[in-house]
Design a protein around this motif. Structure first.
Motif, short mmCIF file in Angstrom:
data_model
loop_
_atom_site.label_atom_id
_atom_site.label_comp_id
_atom_site.label_asym_id
_atom_site.label_seq_id
_atom_site.Cartn_x
_atom_site.Cartn_y
_atom_site.Cartn_z
N LYS A 257 57.02 33.14 47.38
CA LYS A 257 57.72 32.11 46.61
C LYS A 257 58.26 32.62 45.29
CE LYS A 257 57.88 28.27 47.67
NZ LYS A 257 58.85 27.52 48.47
N SER A 258 57.51 33.52 44.63
CA SER A 258 57.93 33.91 43.28
C SER A 258 57.87 35.42 43.01
CB SER A 258 57.05 33.21 42.23
OG SER A 258 55.68 33.53 42.42
N GLY A 259 57.52 36.21 44.01
CA GLY A 259 57.45 37.64 43.83
C GLY A 259 58.52 38.37 44.61
N THR A 260 58.30 39.66 44.81
CA THR A 260 59.24 40.47 45.57
C THR A 260 58.74 40.64 47.00
OG1 THR A 260 58.15 42.57 45.02
CG2 THR A 260 59.83 41.74 43.47
N LEU A 261 59.63 41.10 47.88
CA LEU A 261 59.24 41.34 49.26
C LEU A 261 58.17 42.43 49.33
CD1 LEU A 261 59.56 40.89 52.28
CD2 LEU A 261 61.50 42.49 52.26
N GLU A 262 58.29 43.45 48.49
CA GLU A 262 57.29 44.52 48.47
C GLU A 262 55.92 43.99 48.07
OE1 GLU A 262 60.38 44.85 47.35
OE2 GLU A 262 60.99 46.21 48.96
N GLU A 263 55.89 43.07 47.11
CA GLU A 263 54.62 42.47 46.69
C GLU A 263 54.02 41.62 47.81
OE1 GLU A 263 55.12 41.98 41.85
OE2 GLU A 263 56.05 40.49 43.18
N ALA A 264 54.89 40.90 48.52
CA ALA A 264 54.43 40.08 49.64
C ALA A 264 53.90 40.96 50.77
CB ALA A 264 55.56 39.19 50.14
N ARG A 265 54.58 42.07 51.02
CA ARG A 265 54.11 43.01 52.04
C ARG A 265 52.73 43.56 51.68
NH1 ARG A 265 59.72 46.51 52.63
NH2 ARG A 265 60.72 45.27 54.29
N TYR A 266 52.56 43.91 50.42
CA TYR A 266 51.27 44.44 49.98
C TYR A 266 50.17 43.38 50.13
CZ TYR A 266 47.53 46.27 47.09
OH TYR A 266 46.30 46.70 46.65
N ALA A 267 50.48 42.14 49.75
CA ALA A 267 49.48 41.07 49.84
C ALA A 267 49.06 40.83 51.28
CB ALA A 267 50.04 39.77 49.23
N VAL A 268 50.03 40.85 52.21
CA VAL A 268 49.67 40.60 53.60
C VAL A 268 48.99 41.82 54.22
CG1 VAL A 268 51.76 41.40 54.84
CG2 VAL A 268 50.52 39.38 55.66
N SER A 269 49.23 43.02 53.67
CA SER A 269 48.57 44.21 54.20
C SER A 269 47.06 44.17 53.96
CB SER A 269 49.15 45.48 53.55
OG SER A 269 48.73 45.60 52.19
N MET A 270 46.62 43.33 53.03
CA MET A 270 45.20 43.18 52.73
C MET A 270 44.46 42.37 53.79
SD MET A 270 44.59 44.85 49.88
CE MET A 270 45.72 46.07 50.62
N ILE A 271 45.20 41.66 54.64
CA ILE A 271 44.55 40.78 55.60
C ILE A 271 44.97 41.02 57.05
CG2 ILE A 271 44.08 38.93 53.95
CD1 ILE A 271 46.56 37.47 54.97
N VAL A 272 45.87 41.99 57.28
CA VAL A 272 46.29 42.28 58.65
C VAL A 272 46.11 43.76 58.94
CG1 VAL A 272 47.96 40.39 58.67
CG2 VAL A 272 48.72 42.70 58.05
#
Length: 320
Positions: free
Chosen positions: A111-126
């Motif tokens: 919603k408020s970050g970059t695609l790279e930040e979102a990728r990193y966040a999801v990499s923590m749970i998948v």
């Protein structure tokens, strides 16, 4: 049994409120450390499949012994202390709050970050490769994780804890952790991790199907953003399309309830793995679906708690 019911409910409430405090020692991390050390010690010989079986035996027995020791000693000190320790252990076993917190990190970055930040966040749970995902792929990965882990991380450990207290609950978590660490189809773990993967399939077979039933019930009462009828339809059609006998159970319900399409091809360790789709593409997936999947998870958990307390109450009445 009465003490067990009290501790179970306190543990459930603790998980809702505090989840897993990051700076506190966590039993699952200790189990993970043991698995990692055994991996290094055993996964280098020729009889890898047998060594994988040995890994499972050592980890399960060590977990059962340590948990039993803690529970027995705690109740011998005082009943109130025993209930408190059992409640804390139950809180550690459940993962609803942590699942919601980690998935919402992905939502916030979308919603408020970059695609790279979102990728990193999801990499923590998948477990898949996330550097190739676009915004839709990141969102789908997060929703799939919430859907699948509603069973693996919330309902299944809860059911085992109901049946056998923290002892059986931690045995389940140990099996699940082994699968997540060594249950891969690659050169290193194809044979060594096979026993852990099969054991995880066995442990999750019934809970995953009960989770799907409870999630279908939840989809009928979650509100206008969910369709119980579609949850049932997609569940009947797609629950067995995955290679895993269990992964498609709650994913299919979630896909139907939200009216979206999940799964499909994904990259793991740089290799494309072809996977069937689950659900119909009634609409494009969006970041809000992460929040919706979390709500579905929480209502599913509440239904499971009510059923569990009813079950334990009946057992208590019969025993008395």
């Amino acid at each position: 049994m009465l003490y067990h019911i009290i501790a179970f409910l306190i543990g459930y409430i603790l998980d809702l409120i505090v989840g897993d405090p990051m700076n506190f020692p966590h039993p699952i991390r200790l189990i993970g450390t043991l698995i990692g050390k055994l991996d290094k010690a055993l996964n280098k010989r020729r009889a890898r499949m047998l060594d994988g079986v040995l890994l499972c035996i050592i980890v399960v027995l060590a977990t059962a012994f340590a948990t039993t020791l803690v529970i027995v000693v705690s109740y011998k000190i005082h009943v109130a202390f025993g209930i408190a320790v059992e409640a804390i252990l139950t809180c550690y076993i459940l993962a609803a709050r942590s699942l919601q917190v980690e998935s919402m990190k992905v939502y916030k970055k979308l919603k408020s970050g970059t695609l790279e930040e979102a990728r990193y966040a999801v990499s923590m749970i998948v477990g898949r490769d996330t550097d190739v995902l676009d915004q839709e792929g990141v969102t789908k990965a997060a929703v799939e994780t919430v859907a699948e882990n509603t069973s693996d991380g919330v309902i299944a450990p809860m059911l085992y804890t109901v049946l056998g207290g923290p002892i059986l609950g931690f045995i389940y978590k140990a099996v699940n952790t082994m699968d997540s660490m060594v249950g891969y189809h690659n050169e290193k773990y194809e044979y060594f991790g096979k026993a852990a993967a099969r054991l995880d399939d066995i442990f999750n077979y019934i809970p995953s199907r009960l989770s799907a039933v409870f999630m279908i019930l939840a989809s009928y009462i979650c509100g206008k953003d969910y369709s119980g009828r579609e949850a049932v339809r997609i569940y009947k059609r797609d629950r067995n399309v995955t290679k895993s006998p269990n992964a498609g159970q709650t994913e299919s319900v979630c896909a139907g309830a939200l009216g979206i399409r999940l799964a499909g091809n994904a990259y793991y360790f740089g290799r494309l793995v072809e996977k069937p789709y689950i659900g119909d593409e009634g609409r494009s997936i969006e970041a809000e679906d992460i929040k919706r999947s979390c709500k579905l998870m929480y209502v599913t958990e509440l239904i499971t708690v009510l059923v569990s307390v009813l079950f334990m109450g009946i057992v208590l009445y019969i025993v008395r």
